[in-house]
Design a protein around this motif. Structure first.
Motif, PDB file in Angstrom:
ATOM      1  N   GLU A 116       0.671  -1.245   0.038  1.00 20.56           N
ATOM      2  CA  GLU A 116       0.095  -0.061   0.028  1.00 20.56           C
ATOM      3  C   GLU A 116       0.931   1.099  -0.064  1.00 20.56           C
ATOM      4  OE1 GLU A 116      -3.573  -2.268   2.605  1.00 20.56           O
ATOM      5  OE2 GLU A 116      -2.318  -0.719   3.483  1.00 20.56           O
ATOM      6  N   ASN A 117       1.886   1.332   0.722  1.00 22.62           N
ATOM      7  CA  ASN A 117       2.740   2.500   0.976  1.00 22.62           C
ATOM      8  C   ASN A 117       3.545   2.879  -0.321  1.00 22.62           C
ATOM      9  OD1 ASN A 117       2.145   3.369   3.489  1.00 22.62           O
ATOM     10  ND2 ASN A 117       3.447   2.160   4.429  1.00 22.62           N
ATOM     11  N   VAL A 118       4.085   1.734  -1.020  1.00 24.28           N
ATOM     12  CA  VAL A 118       4.990   1.803  -2.208  1.00 24.28           C
ATOM     13  C   VAL A 118       4.135   2.430  -3.148  1.00 24.28           C
ATOM     14  CG1 VAL A 118       6.312   0.505  -4.143  1.00 24.28           C
ATOM     15  CG2 VAL A 118       6.887   0.279  -1.763  1.00 24.28           C
ATOM     16  N   ILE A 119       2.922   1.908  -3.489  1.00 25.97           N
ATOM     17  CA  ILE A 119       2.047   2.184  -4.400  1.00 25.97           C
ATOM     18  C   ILE A 119       1.591   3.891  -4.384  1.00 25.97           C
ATOM     19  CG2 ILE A 119      -0.481   1.960  -5.465  1.00 25.97           C
ATOM     20  CD1 ILE A 119       0.249  -1.134  -5.333  1.00 25.97           C
ATOM     21  N   SER A 120       1.330   3.824  -3.118  1.00 24.71           N
ATOM     22  CA  SER A 120       0.731   5.441  -2.619  1.00 24.71           C
ATOM     23  C   SER A 120       1.856   6.391  -2.807  1.00 24.71           C
ATOM     24  CB  SER A 120       0.112   5.537  -1.345  1.00 24.71           C
ATOM     25  OG  SER A 120      -1.044   4.480  -1.264  1.00 24.71           O
ATOM     26  N   GLU A 121       3.051   6.082  -2.428  1.00 20.19           N
ATOM     27  CA  GLU A 121       4.226   7.095  -2.600  1.00 20.19           C
ATOM     28  C   GLU A 121       4.526   7.472  -4.158  1.00 20.19           C
ATOM     29  OE1 GLU A 121       7.398   5.513  -0.513  1.00 20.19           O
ATOM     30  OE2 GLU A 121       6.380   5.983   1.562  1.00 20.19           O
ATOM     31  N   LEU A 122       4.296   6.192  -4.915  1.00 17.96           N
ATOM     32  CA  LEU A 122       4.401   6.501  -6.260  1.00 17.96           C
ATOM     33  C   LEU A 122       3.513   7.150  -6.844  1.00 17.96           C
ATOM     34  CD1 LEU A 122       6.730   5.686  -8.688  1.00 17.96           C
ATOM     35  CD2 LEU A 122       5.217   3.639  -8.917  1.00 17.96           C
ATOM     36  N   ALA A 123       2.196   7.131  -6.505  1.00 18.34           N
ATOM     37  CA  ALA A 123       1.088   8.082  -7.051  1.00 18.34           C
ATOM     38  C   ALA A 123       1.209   9.296  -6.560  1.00 18.34           C
ATOM     39  CB  ALA A 123      -0.114   7.329  -6.501  1.00 18.34           C
ATOM     40  N   ILE A 124       1.667   9.520  -5.293  1.00 20.24           N
ATOM     41  CA  ILE A 124       1.857  11.074  -5.010  1.00 20.24           C
ATOM     42  C   ILE A 124       3.070  11.582  -5.782  1.00 20.24           C
ATOM     43  CG2 ILE A 124       2.887  12.723  -3.154  1.00 20.24           C
ATOM     44  CD1 ILE A 124       1.567  10.543  -1.272  1.00 20.24           C
ATOM     45  N   GLU A 125       4.227  10.885  -6.255  1.00 21.29           N
ATOM     46  CA  GLU A 125       5.327  11.324  -6.799  1.00 21.29           C
ATOM     47  C   GLU A 125       4.796  11.810  -8.224  1.00 21.29           C
ATOM     48  OE1 GLU A 125       9.429   9.485  -8.728  1.00 21.29           O
ATOM     49  OE2 GLU A 125       8.686   8.883  -6.636  1.00 21.29           O
ATOM     50  N   ASN A 126       3.801  10.902  -8.860  1.00 16.36           N
ATOM     51  CA  ASN A 126       3.343  11.399 -10.326  1.00 16.36           C
ATOM     52  C   ASN A 126       2.293  12.071 -10.369  1.00 16.36           C
ATOM     53  OD1 ASN A 126       5.057   9.474 -12.323  1.00 16.36           O
ATOM     54  ND2 ASN A 126       4.781   8.369 -10.242  1.00 16.36           N
ATOM     55  N   GLY A 127       1.736  12.828  -9.175  1.00 13.74           N
ATOM     56  CA  GLY A 127       0.878  13.579  -9.102  1.00 13.74           C
ATOM     57  C   GLY A 127      -0.748  12.987  -9.087  1.00 13.74           C
ATOM     58  N   TYR A 128      -0.974  11.980  -8.819  1.00  9.98           N
ATOM     59  CA  TYR A 128      -2.176  11.313  -9.080  1.00  9.98           C
ATOM     60  C   TYR A 128      -3.213  11.448  -7.735  1.00  9.98           C
ATOM     61  CZ  TYR A 128      -0.543   8.820 -13.082  1.00  9.98           C
ATOM     62  OH  TYR A 128       0.083   8.445 -14.396  1.00  9.98           O
ATOM     63  N   ASP A 129      -4.320  11.969  -7.718  1.00 13.58           N
ATOM     64  CA  ASP A 129      -5.204  12.172  -6.746  1.00 13.58           C
ATOM     65  C   ASP A 129      -5.611  10.824  -6.198  1.00 13.58           C
ATOM     66  OD1 ASP A 129      -5.338  15.109  -6.623  1.00 13.58           O
ATOM     67  OD2 ASP A 129      -5.801  14.635  -8.875  1.00 13.58           O
ATOM     68  N   TYR A 130      -5.862   9.802  -6.937  1.00 17.04           N
ATOM     69  CA  TYR A 130      -6.402   8.448  -6.668  1.00 17.04           C
ATOM     70  C   TYR A 130      -5.558   7.532  -7.190  1.00 17.04           C
ATOM     71  CZ  TYR A 130     -10.775  11.408  -6.462  1.00 17.04           C
ATOM     72  OH  TYR A 130     -11.589  12.378  -6.279  1.00 17.04           O
ATOM     73  N   VAL A 131      -5.298   6.344  -6.477  1.00 15.85           N
ATOM     74  CA  VAL A 131      -4.766   5.205  -6.861  1.00 15.85           C
ATOM     75  C   VAL A 131      -5.493   3.901  -6.736  1.00 15.85           C
ATOM     76  CG1 VAL A 131      -3.173   4.874  -4.928  1.00 15.85           C
ATOM     77  CG2 VAL A 131      -2.497   3.774  -7.261  1.00 15.85           C
ATOM     78  N   VAL A 132      -5.968   3.242  -7.789  1.00 15.65           N
ATOM     79  CA  VAL A 132      -7.031   2.137  -7.473  1.00 15.65           C
ATOM     80  C   VAL A 132      -6.262   0.502  -8.082  1.00 15.65           C
ATOM     81  CG1 VAL A 132      -9.100   1.436  -8.084  1.00 15.65           C
ATOM     82  CG2 VAL A 132      -8.530   3.761  -8.207  1.00 15.65           C
TER      83      VAL A 132
END
Length: 288
Positions: free
Chosen positions: A186-202
C-alpha cells in the motif's frame, strides 16, 4: 405483475480478483451485484478469469453467467475496461485491443471531476511474482485448496445458524510477514502515486479492500483497493465525486439475484451472447 428491478446508477464500478474458473470464486454473489447496478464504466481490474489455474473440467454455469452478464452490459452501453493482472497475464499481449465497448489495457489513467485517477492491478509491485513466478503459482493452488476447505466450514456454520468465517483472512491477519507485505504494498503504490501527481490510485491483487488517504512530505493520495470475490465480496464505486467500498455482505439487495434469461446458460448461449455484442457494434459503426 412482474417485479420491477430498479438498478443503481453509478459512474464507475471497479471489481477485481474474481478468479473465474476456480473453486474459490463466488460467481453468484458477483451476479447479484452486477444485476443491481447500471454503471457508465465497469473496470475489471485484473484476475477476472484465472488462467493460471484454469481447468476445462471446472467452469460452472454461474461462472459463464458472469461473462455473459458483462457482455450484455457492453451491448447495453456500459464501457468495459479490462485491466490485466497476473492470473490473466496471457491477455497482456492483447493490450490496446478494443472491440466495441470492450477494451483491454495494462493500466489506465482517468480524469475524474478535475482529479487524476491511476488504475492498475498491482502485481508489478509483487516481488514473489517478478522473481519466482513458479512459487507464486504454487501458492495460488494452495490458496485455492484453502478456499474449498473454507466453503465446507461455512456450509457447516450456516447450517447451525452461525456467521461465515474466513480462514485465509484470519491467517493473513495473524501472520506478521503477511501484514507487513500488505502495508509495504500500500505504501509503495501510494508514494509512487503521490510522486506522479495522482489524486487516486486504484488497484487489486492483494484481496484487501481499502480506502485510505496516505500522505507524505510531497503530498497525499487516496489509496483504493477493490478487494476480491473470493472471500471479501467487495467492489469500488465512484458517483457524485466520491468513492465508496461496496460490501456484498452488508449492502446486497435481495431482489437482484440472477436475471431470468441467464438461468439456463450454456456454452452455446455464451457464444450467441458474444455474437450479439459484435452484431450490435457492427450496426453502430454502420450508422456512424
Amino acid at each position: 405483475m412482474p417485479e420491477l428491478k430498479i438498478k443503481r446508477k453509478v459512474e464507475i464500478a471497479v471489481i477485481s480478483d474474481v478468479h473465474l474458473g476456480t473453486y474459490g470464486c463466488h460467481a453468484k454473489h458477483l451476479l447479484t451485484y452486477l444485476n443491481s447496478i447500471e454503471p457508465k464504466k465497469l473496470i475489471l481490474n485484473g484476475d477476472i478469469v484465472d488462467i493460471w489455474q484454469f481447468n476445462k473440467r471446472y467452469f460452472p454455469k454461474s461462472h459463464l453467467k458472469v461473462i455473459k452478464k458483462i457482455m450484455d452490459m457492453a451491448s447495453e452501453g456500459t464501457e468495459i475496461i479490462y485491466i490485466t493482472g497476473n492470473h490473466d497475464e496471457m491477455l497482456r499481449k492483447f493490450s490496446g485491443t478494443t472491440i466495441g465497448k470492450i477494451s483491454i489495457v495494462n493500466k489506465l489513467v482517468l480524469k475524474l471531476d478535475g482529479k487524476k485517477a491511476w488504475f492498475f492491478h498491482g502485481d508489478v509491485f509483487d516481488v514473489s511474482i517478478k522473481n519466482a513466478k513458479w512459487l507464486a503459482k504454487l501458492g495460488g493452488y494452495g490458496y485455492d485448496a484453502l478456499t474449498v476447505l473454507n466453503r465446507l466450514v461455512n456450509w457447516f456454520l450456516e447450517k447451525r445458524g452461525k456467521e461465515r468465517y474466513s480462514l485465509s483472512k484470519r491467517i493473513k491477519n495473524s501472520v506478521k510477514s503477511a501484514v507487513k507485505y500488505i502495508h509495504d504494498f500500500e505504501n509503495v503504490i501510494s508514494e509512487l502515486a503521490i510522486e506522479n501527481g495522482y489524486d487516486y490510485v486504484v488497484c487489486g491483487h492483494i484481496h484487501q479492500p481499502k480506502m485510505e488517504y496516505i500522505e507524505n512530505k510531497h503530498g497525499k493520495t487516496l489509496y483504493l483497493n477493490s478487494g476480491d470475490w473470493v472471500e471479501n465480496f467487495t467492489a469500488l464505486e465512484y458517483q457524485f465525486k466520491r468513492w465508496r467500498i461496496y460490501n456484498y455482505n452488508q449492502d446486497k439487495l435481495a431482489p437482484f439475484i440472477v436475471d431470468e434469461d441467464v438461468e439456463d446458460l450454456d456454452i452455446k448461449n455464451l457464444i450467441a451472447a458474444i455474437t450479439i455484442v459484435e452484431q450490435t457494434e457492427k450496426k453502430q459503426k454502420e450508422k456512424s
